[in-house]
Scaffold this active site. Structure first.
Site, mmCIF file in Angstrom:
data_model
loop_
_atom_site.group_PDB
_atom_site.id
_atom_site.type_symbol
_atom_site.label_atom_id
_atom_site.label_comp_id
_atom_site.label_asym_id
_atom_site.label_seq_id
_atom_site.Cartn_x
_atom_site.Cartn_y
_atom_site.Cartn_z
ATOM 1 C CB VAL A 158 7.855 -3.057 1.643
ATOM 2 C CG1 VAL A 158 6.830 -3.271 0.530
ATOM 3 C CG2 VAL A 158 8.888 -4.182 1.627
ATOM 4 N N GLY A 159 6.845 -0.115 2.192
ATOM 5 C CA GLY A 159 5.943 1.017 1.983
ATOM 6 C C GLY A 159 6.685 2.269 1.573
ATOM 7 C CD GLU A 173 -11.583 6.204 3.210
ATOM 8 O OE1 GLU A 173 -11.717 6.763 4.330
ATOM 9 O OE2 GLU A 173 -11.685 4.989 3.046
#
Length: 503
Positions: free
Chosen positions: A237-238, A276
């Protein structure tokens, strides 16, 4: 607020106790304006007890594809990206809904994240909600058009200007440690910019993120497809989000290792990337510092949210001739940190997120001791739940694993230095550059040292830089770009230059 996680794994967690558990179990995905379930389910645990909380949807790659398609359609076929007034209204609605549901969200955050109640009145929830207010207000006055003036070229006058427009479809992947703050720091500016978004929750804390989807679907006029929210255990999914040709931008908060994979995957289609990532921030105590105050600050800071924050200062640099006395002061502070049930307002520190994370932290502490560091206090598992006692390591080699790798637990490494130049060298001896701190009797001297250390944020004598209007991000392998502040909006904008002949 970056952290440890994996790109695509998403588990689901719930809310402890009675009616809260029932509400948690009902969480659904948000895809194309509809709250939907998934045939597959995920189980989750309360990190403060280790007990089962609830199960929740486990999205498939097909559902990820559907979310991307919905976001693409909403961006290309509606006026969302161009209707500034409508976007402001929707952001105000979202802020109002978050404010009205604040207490339910607070209890869910405590139960699912293990966040101490006191921190939910700060960055875990209340301050996170104000990110939405900040971007709604900023959009009202932000100049989306800039005149460059006229030039003469080839015998004619030319007017030139720059317009800022939305970057497009955004895939946002957040970490488990501060899920409200991380989600809203991506969601609010991307919506303000006119983007559409697929937001993927973290492996261990998706329920609070799925709750945002419910608020959006039920309490705002945000059109179908503009916001889509998923939780999933599938790595694939990622990968869909990172590689899909219909995704224009990826914004990711998580570990540096995963950030490298995200960046490589995004390179296949040259997506805009915001990262980040991790940190190994140093707090420098200069020789004229108030050592008692600084030692107390250092001890409490590393225990904040059980050390599960990428900007937390986990290396304490002290003058060699003050090493032992500072260690004694910090140890007294850390030994007195109240920890336990995060729902109890008296406790400053809650649990680690999982047994897996506690195993990792404990293994790193044991290796540090084997490598020559002195275990001064802590280093113990505390049951039930996934607690780890506040841990202080002294006489740490600045090149050792514990001084170089992100632990993501309540572990502070004390490193002696010879002089100011040596302190700066040690602070910069890291692949990371997210944050830092310095204590000195002179603000001017402290600022001078801070300017020599390569990091994106810095605290001087306990100063707090973290707020919706302050850009946050890192140097080196701590990331690319800035989140929050005006810079956070600009991450989701593209500049387009125009020219027309005027004479």
């Amino acid at each position: 607020m970056g952290s440890q996680d994996t790109t695509a794994q998403v588990a689901d967690t719930g809310e402890a106790g009675g009616a809260g558990t029932a509400r948690a179990a009902g969480r659904r995905l948000l895809i194309d304006g509809r709250l939907v379930d998934s045939e597959r389910r995920l189980a989750s645990l309360n990190p403060a007890t280790g007990e089962f909380l609830a199960d929740a949807p486990d999205a498939t790659t097909a559902e990820a594809e559907a979310a991307v398609a919905a976001a693409r359609r909403a961006f290309d076929a509606t006026d969302w990206s161009t209707d500034v007034e409508f976007r402001i209204r929707c952001l105000n609605q979202l802020h109002r809904a978050l404010t009205e549901q604040r207490e339910d969200l607070r209890e869910l955050t405590i139960a699912e994240v293990g966040a101490p109640r006191s921190l939910t009145h700060g960055p875990h929830l209340d301050e996170a909600i104000e990110i939405v207010r900040f971007y709604a207000d900023l959009l009202e006055e932000y100049p989306l058009t800039e005149e460059l003036g006229e030039i003469e070229s080839r015998g004619r006058r030319h007017r030139r200007w720059v317009e800022k427009e939305a970057a497009g479809v955004v895939a946002a992947i957040v970490a488990y440690n501060f899920p409200n703050q991380l989600a809203l720091a991506k969601l609010a500016p991307s919506l303000a910019a006119g983007c559409t978004i697929v937001l993927k929750a973290a492996p261990d804390t998706p329920l609070i993120t799925l709750a945002l989807g419910e608020l959006i679907a039920e309490h705002t006029d945000i059109p179908p497809g503009v916001v889509n929210i998923l939780s999933s255990s599938e790595v694939a999914v990622g990968e869909v989000l990172a590689t899909h040709p219909d995704v224009d931008m990826i914004t990711f908060t998580g570990s540096t290792a995963t950030g490298r994979l995200i960046m490589a995957a995004a390179g296949r289609t040259i997506k805009k990337v915001f990262l980040e990532l991790g940190g190994k921030s140093a707090m420098v105590l200069l020789d004229d510092a108030d050592f008692a105050t600084a030692a107390m600050f250092a001890g409490f800071m590393v225990c904040s949210h059980a050390g599960q924050g990428c900007a937390i200062t986990t290396r304490l640099l002290v003058p060699a001739d003050r090493h032992d006395s500072v260690v004694e002061q910090v140890a007294a502070t850390m030994a007195g940190v109240p920890f336990g049930d995060p729902a109890d307002a008296k406790n400053f520190m809650g649990p680690l997120i999982s047994e897996r994370q506690r195993d990792k932290v404990d293994a790193m502490v044991q290796r540090a001791v084997a490598d020559g560091a002195t275990l001064v206090t802590g280093g113990e598992r505390v049951d039930p739940g996934f607690f780890y006692s506040p841990t202080l390591l002294a006489n740490v080699d600045p090149d050792s694993e514990i001084a170089q790798e992100e632990v993501f637990g309540p572990v502070l490494a004390v490193i002696p230095y010879a002089d100011e130049d040596d302190a700066v060298r040690i602070a910069n001896n890291s692949i990371f550059g997210l944050s830092g701190a310095v204590f000195s009797a002179s603000d001017e001297r402290a600022i001078g040292v801070a300017r020599r250390i390569r990091s994106g944020t810095f605290s001087i004598n306990g100063g707090n830089y973290f707020a919706p209007d302050a850009p946050f991000g890192g140097f080196k392998q701590s990331g690319i770009g800035r989140e929050m502040g005006r810079a956070g909006l600009e991450e989701f904008l593209q500049a387009k230059t125009f020219a027309t002949v005027v004479a």
